[in-house]
Scaffold this active site. Sequence first.
Site, mmCIF file in Angstrom:
data_model
loop_
_atom_site.group_PDB
_atom_site.id
_atom_site.type_symbol
_atom_site.label_atom_id
_atom_site.label_comp_id
_atom_site.label_asym_id
_atom_site.label_seq_id
_atom_site.Cartn_x
_atom_site.Cartn_y
_atom_site.Cartn_z
ATOM 1 N N LYS A 147 0.773 -1.290 -0.070
ATOM 2 C CA LYS A 147 -0.049 0.224 0.095
ATOM 3 C C LYS A 147 0.780 1.365 0.101
ATOM 4 C CE LYS A 147 -4.134 -2.015 0.302
ATOM 5 N NZ LYS A 147 -5.299 -1.842 -0.607
ATOM 6 N N SER A 171 1.940 -9.624 -0.902
ATOM 7 C CA SER A 171 1.560 -7.977 -0.865
ATOM 8 C C SER A 171 1.730 -7.465 0.352
ATOM 9 C CB SER A 171 0.079 -7.956 -1.338
ATOM 10 O OG SER A 171 -0.826 -8.681 -0.284
ATOM 11 N N GLU A 226 -9.931 6.131 3.104
ATOM 12 C CA GLU A 226 -11.026 4.733 3.682
ATOM 13 C C GLU A 226 -9.913 3.672 4.126
ATOM 14 O OE1 GLU A 226 -10.034 4.974 0.610
ATOM 15 O OE2 GLU A 226 -9.493 2.982 -0.051
HETATM 16 C C1 LIG Z 1 -1.400 -7.020 2.288
HETATM 17 C C2 LIG Z 1 -2.760 -6.505 1.333
HETATM 18 N N1 LIG Z 1 -2.857 -7.212 0.231
HETATM 19 C C3 LIG Z 1 -3.813 -6.966 -0.611
HETATM 20 C C4 LIG Z 1 -4.736 -6.075 -0.137
HETATM 21 C C5 LIG Z 1 -5.877 -5.922 -1.273
HETATM 22 O O1 LIG Z 1 -5.809 -4.740 -1.795
HETATM 23 P P1 LIG Z 1 -5.252 -4.678 -3.537
HETATM 24 O O2 LIG Z 1 -6.016 -5.798 -4.227
HETATM 25 O O3 LIG Z 1 -5.686 -3.299 -3.987
HETATM 26 O O4 LIG Z 1 -4.028 -4.958 -3.577
HETATM 27 C C6 LIG Z 1 -4.698 -5.581 0.987
HETATM 28 C C7 LIG Z 1 -5.693 -4.423 1.228
HETATM 29 O O5 LIG Z 1 -5.928 -3.861 2.353
HETATM 30 C C8 LIG Z 1 -3.600 -5.641 1.820
HETATM 31 O O6 LIG Z 1 -3.399 -4.995 2.978
#
Ligand SMILES: Cc1ncc(COP(=O)(O)O)c(C=O)c1O
Lengths: 274, 411
Positions: B89, B378, B111
């Site tokens: 993020k 992620s 948000e």
């Molecule tokens: C660690 C992590 N991965 C994935 C996401 C999902 O978001 P996005 O699909 O935008 O990557 C989030 C959302 O809060 C997150 O904190």
Amino acid sequence: MENNVTRTFNNLVQRNEKALIGYVVGGYPTLELSREIIEQLILSGVDIIEIGVPFSDPMADGPIIQEAFTRTLNCGIAPKDCLNLVKSVRERHKETPLLLMTYSNILYSNGLDKFLIQSKNCDIDGFIVPDLNFEEADDYLKETSKLDLATVFLTSPNTSTERLEKIAALSTGFVYMVSVFGITGSRNKFERYTFESISRSKAIVSSYGKHLAVGFGISTTKDGRRMIESGADGIIVGSSLINIITKNEHDKSKMMSELDIFVKGLKTVCKFPN
Amino acid sequence: MKNNTDLGKFGTYGGRYVPETLIPALEDLDKWYQRLKVDKSFQLELRGLLKDFAGRSTPLYYANNLTRHLGGPKIYLKREDLLHSGAHKINNTLGQALIAKKMGKTRIIAETGAGQHGVATSIASAVFELESEIYMGAKDVERQQLNVFRMNLLNSKVHSVHSGSKTLKDAINEALRDWIANVQDTHYLIGSVMGPHPFPTMVRDFQSVIGREIKEQIHKLSGNLPDAVIACVGGGSNAIGSFYPFINDKKVKLIGVEAGGEGIRTGFHAATLSKGRMGIFHGMKSYFLQDENGQISEAHSISAGLDYPGIGPEHANLKDTDRAAYPHVTDKEAVRAFILLSKLEGIIPALESAHAIAYIMKNANNFKKDETIVVTVSGRGDKDLTIVREYLAGSKVGIEKNKTTKGNGNS
Ligand SMILES: Cc1ncc(COP(=O)(O)O)c(C=O)c1O
């Protein structure tokens, strides 16, 4: 081209009056009561009725309308109930403009053309869609024009002249000016920018032969009067009506008499603008 | 006249469906973004922060133990979990906060679901000395007390949102309402590749650093492109960031894994692309979970970051054009993957990321042994420890039994 909406405005202009536009939530607090409320509003002097079709996530609305939407949806009211509501009101009121106000997804999610045809079949005059602006409205403009449904685009105090000209040109009902930077719901006071924007917008809108109505936050005759003095051709009240309805939910005769008093007060302002 | 790219169209998806009040702000943001995108000093400043503050580049790690365990393709992990704040993020929040600063905005709103984006926004706001207020559903505030405290420490005010379903979608509604009222001095720092144009494009560009690094790193390691890139999909930002630099490399499979919750037939899931249909919401045309009348549904996932009933418009288009595939895995499978990766690799992934891991666990056999797969991790899983512990205590899953059959976690 004339439609129910422009005809109403034109008639008012001839009498040197302004339009009073009332917003209710379709099916709130119940379907039958909302029909009676609309009857009352028309009887008390509302010129144009907007029926809000409840949506789960009304981004332009404040707590009063949000709450009414949530409760109505929890009772299982669907868009088709609102369409039928209009149909039944129409039986007694051939001339009163009846507009639907709702969000894009309600119009589009099962096919725009389908929803518009259903609306037309229920004698709806047109639409107000607060999250639809003209750039995204090609289909909507095409279909509404084909079905002879009125369009009402919104403008805001920060809308550029260039955009407002397009908005005026593309609105076949009237132009809806949002009075403030903010969402629906009553305001304690309006700032100068609101009245300056009304004057500026009125000049542009009328140069396109269109009418300008102002809404969001109007709760007193004093507010209404100042809007009209600044150039509005009409004033729109919503949350204030919903407030009266909610407050008197269990006492219908009190609800109707308070609505009557409130509407008549505003109507006086519309009739005797000066 | 406007052409499609002006308004951020991806096929028929995307666009700008917002109250008129926001249009000038979106046009202004787009103008600034177009300018800064090609501005050397802006890019230099951002790159510097990503490196020295956030910790880029992140490693591409060959998951030897996992690869052996699954007996399938070679699995590489893109370690976004190692970034400051613990998730991807921050790639986006630093970028947008820097733009907001340049635009002369003094206040940031955002948000948040579980709090990851709220934390990343608070951090970026602190860096640029911007006032910061975070909208969070009342249910999430309750579930994520620690992240609320974390945001407070970072000098953000957290608003608990009590409208609607009291979760992420309602937090977005409330943030949009705030923006409408305060559009002059406020920037709405959207946390994923969603919302009205230019957000889906801008956030994608900020997150594409993930995919660019993957491409470079895998090339160094193998001299080749990967055979597949896999990432979890909530709004879709880490996925599109991982995919984007490969979109024209048609032989690279792109796989976005959605949250199947308790199973997509139960109604309790967040599998927007499998179970949703086209709609208009939160400023964009895309796929949404909704009922037959167009009322937006609540999403369900054990992972708060995937718990959203919509998806970024570019993914909707990648799905329709078959350029990417969007399978889903259940809560149970994700928890299993969470545990497996912890055991085998010493990496506790975010529950979101665990969905991507779960997909390859389930489907390793569908790949050849000499194929190379990149899975984007992620975020890190510290934030999810309580949730997983409670999930296991509730014994909703036969993890314990599974555990004894795994066996080869230590090396
Ligand atoms: C660690 C992590 N991965 C994935 C996401 C999902 O978001 P996005 O699909 O935008 O990557 C989030 C959302 O809060 C997150 O904190």
